[in-house]
Write an enzyme that holds these catalytic residues in place. Structure first.
Site, PDB file in Angstrom:
ATOM      1  N   ASP A 103       0.830  -1.204   0.000  1.00 46.52           N
ATOM      2  CA  ASP A 103       0.000   0.000   0.000  1.00 46.52           C
ATOM      3  C   ASP A 103       0.863   1.252   0.000  1.00 46.52           C
ATOM      4  O   ASP A 103       1.504   1.573   1.002  1.00 46.52           O
ATOM      5  CB  ASP A 103      -0.907  -0.028   1.230  1.00 46.52           C
ATOM      6  CG  ASP A 103      -1.901   1.113   1.251  1.00 46.52           C
ATOM      7  OD1 ASP A 103      -1.828   1.984   0.381  1.00 46.52           O
ATOM      8  OD2 ASP A 103      -2.752   1.114   2.153  1.00 46.52           O
ATOM      9  N   ASP A 299      -2.106   6.393  -7.626  1.00 46.90           N
ATOM     10  CA  ASP A 299      -2.589   5.515  -6.562  1.00 46.90           C
ATOM     11  C   ASP A 299      -2.316   4.076  -6.949  1.00 46.90           C
ATOM     12  O   ASP A 299      -3.027   3.491  -7.756  1.00 46.90           O
ATOM     13  CB  ASP A 299      -4.079   5.748  -6.360  1.00 46.90           C
ATOM     14  CG  ASP A 299      -4.624   4.952  -5.200  1.00 46.90           C
ATOM     15  OD1 ASP A 299      -3.925   4.062  -4.705  1.00 46.90           O
ATOM     16  OD2 ASP A 299      -5.759   5.230  -4.789  1.00 46.90           O
TER      17      ASP A 299
END
Length: 628
Positions: A103, A299
């Site tokens: 992440d 992202d």
């Protein structure tokens, strides 16, 4: 962390992990067509698609200063099937293994704690601090939030899709796998005591935070001076899973394109996007549209791409105008207004013949060229149909570029030089193309219970000169056996179609369930019992398999070719091939004959002593009485 806004597999949009105080402001506005995307989150990674060409020698340079070792790690799972990508991290002494979602938007690495009262059932057992001889709690201090007893530091994270994680902070030895050059290091991580929402229900154990922040695993390793201040991820192509991750410096190809990434502008990894070209023509939008609010955020965990309203409408119209020959159809999920086109064919490598190329132009004039697989996803219900993987970001003016945009792309987050690099490549050949020897294959392992990753099968370099009688192929598919079992016949037919052979030539020889994946041994036979495959035919089949020309539907997950083997055609005579059957037949005849003989013998013995029956009034010869 991943947002599971869409219920069907293969369409999970990932939302960034953010601090509790930042969650409300960071969440994107709701979209009429899609759930609102959040800030940066999980890193999408997958294995590669066919691209067999080799590149010329690359001029290389090292990012950052010095030549520190790096941690080369494999990535597992799949962008559309799972909604996230995981890597294996080992915590404690002796090491306890965890599958963590990679992440780029989270700043904390955390795993479920043995004492957790509200944690779901995940892939691996929970972390047990008492079993680690090197574990230490992070004691309460002025720089952290403390627990109720004022003994230990705590953490709390909330996500835009309303899931959350909280627990205590601990410190222990963290290992990055056997193939990493970086030695195990002490690091602070979170030990979860509570998780809600998708964090509770997901299969992965926890999160590996790569964002900017004091608790980020990247910041901790850089502060220790053990790696350079950069990390890289290589995302595979359409229909395949896995990938590669490198913590630390990595040689940069001379033709890698870069965009500035301003850490002051946004806490997320952003780029300076100025224009988008479709089919060679720039969209008619103000360049400032890509610089609103958070700007253009890369992202790594969001599945798709989200553009501000005006940019999205212009992009949609530009692509649609280039594919008038295709039929516009409904999307696979009636809950979303997907824009889909039928009639493009299954071969991903030929999509550029139908769909336009797209270029993203950065502020420095460099551009990233995208192929159709970088903005399309397969229609899960219509063969040869594809849907736009670019959507409107509600009323939020932020541009959010998810993992679909960087399929088959090496992405380098050069934090030291405040820029992000992009290099189109085949991720399954990443180390060879970078001329790095001794590195692990970027292809993933599907055996989640093994300490050592499985390596993919290499492409054939030549076969002995004999007629081929059988090709065996060991394939690991990233779908559980109960879900895959009803589709085995369909899968065999699909493989035969992709290999351009008769479906009767492809047979399942063995199936083994391996946790979240299924290991299948396929047998590929000649067209007839008396026929043989030539070396050329066999090498063509193996090459298409090793280069992933076989493309599985998204509902069947991703696959990895583990091993292949070629067996020569048997040249024994008919008698030699069937000698066992002949002997068994002779033995059976002997046994039957012997049994019949015994039955007849017993029958004769039983009835031989009995007088034949005569009626009462029948004439009988007189018999003379004998004297006493």
């Amino acid at each position: 962390m991943a947002s599971r806004g869409r219920p069907r597999p293969g369409s999970l949009q990932v939302l960034a992990a953010v601090l509790v105080l930042a969650a409300a402001s960071a969440a994107a506005a709701g979209s009429p067509d899609r759930p609102a995307p959040g800030p940066p989150l999980f890193l999408p990674l997958t294995r590669s698609y066919p691209n067999a060409s080799r590149l010329a020698a690359l001029s290389q340079r090292w990012l950052g200063e010095g030549t520190h070792p790096n941690a080369r790690m494999r990535l597992h799972d799949d962008l559309l099937t799972n909604g996230y990508y995981t890597t294996r991290l080992y915590i404690g002494t002796p090491p306890q293994e965890f599958a963590l979602i990679v992440d780029s938007g989270s700043t904390v690495t955390y795993v479920p704690c043995a004492t957790c009262e509200q944690c779901g059932n995940h892939q691996d057992p929970r972390f047990q601090p008492d079993l680690s001889s090197t574990y230490l709690p992070v004691k309460c201090n002025v720089d952290c939030t403390c627990d109720n007893d004022k003994n230990q530091c705590t953490y709390e994270r909330q996500y835009a899709e309303m899931s959350s994680s909280s627990g205590v902070l601990g410190e222990d030895i963290v290992s990055f796998g056997r193939e990493s050059e970086l030695k195990p290091q002490r690091a602070v991580f979170g030990c979860e005591n509570s998780e809600t929402g998708d964090l509770f229900s997901q299969h992965a154990d926890g999160i590996m935070g790569l964002g900017r922040g004091q608790l980020s695993i990247m910041d901790q390793l850089v502060d220790k001076g053990v790696i350079n201040d950069s990390f890289s991820l290589c995302y595979g192509g359409m229909d395949v899973g896995g990938g590669a991750m490198v913590l630390g410096g990595l040689p940069s190809p001379s033709d890698m394109v870069f965009s500035r990434s301003d850490p002051v502008r946004s806490p997320y990894y952003n780029i300076e996007l100025k224009e988008i070209h479709v089919g060679g023509k720039a969209l008619r939008v103000d360049p400032k549209v890509f610089d609103s609010k958070h700007g253009t955020v890369l992202d790594s965990g969001t599945t798709y791409a989200y553009l501000p309203e005006h940019a999205f409408v212009a992009f949609k119209d530009a692509v649609t105008s280039k594919v008038r020959s295709l039929k516009k159809i409904r999307g696979p999920d009636p809950n979303y207004k997907d824009i889909c086109f039928a009639g493009a064919g299954r071969n991903v490598s030929k999509l550029h013949e139908v769909f336009p190329d797209v270029d993203m132009v950065f502020g420095n004039g460099q551009k990233l060229s995208l192929t159709p697989e970088n903005y399309l996803f397969r229609h899960s219900k219509v063969d040869g149909a594809y849907c736009l993987g670019v959507f409107q970001n509600g009323k939020d003016p932020t541009t959010l570029l998810g993992g679909i945009v960087v399929r088959n792309t090496l992405v380098t987050y050069d934090r030291h030089n405040e820029k992000i690099g992009f290099w189109k490549t085949n991720c399954s050949e990443l180390w060879e193309r970078l001329h790095i020897s001794g590195a692990p294959s970027p292809a993933p392992s599907s055996d989640t219970g093994s300490q050592a990753d499985m390596s993919p099968a290499p492409a054939p370099s030549g076969l002995p000169e004999f007629d081929v009688g059988l090709i065996t192929v060991d394939m690991s598919i990233n779908v559980t056996y109960p879900n895959l079992k009803p589709h085995l016949h369909e899968l065999a037919e699909l493989i035969a179609k992709e290999l351009e052979i008769d479906s009767r030539q492809v047979r399942v020889m063995n199936v083994t369930s391996q946790g979240n994946s299924t290991l299948i041994r396929w047998g590929i036979f000649p067209a007839g019992p008396d026929n043989a495959m030539s070396n050329t035919t066999a090498m063509g089949i193996i090459y298409r398999l090793t280069q992933h020309h076989v493309q599985l539907p998204e509902n069947l997950g991703s696959y990895q070719l583990l091993e292949w083997n070629v067996q020569p055609l048997s040249r024994r005579s008919w008698f030699q091939e069937h000698v066992v059957s002949i002997l068994l037949g002779i033995l059976l005849v002997v046994l039957v004959s012997l049994s019949a003989f015994l039955v007849v013998l017993v029958w004769r013995k039983k009835f031989s002593g009995q007088t034949a029956y005569r009626p009462v009034d029948s004439v009988a010869p007189e018999q003379e009485l004998q004297p006493l």
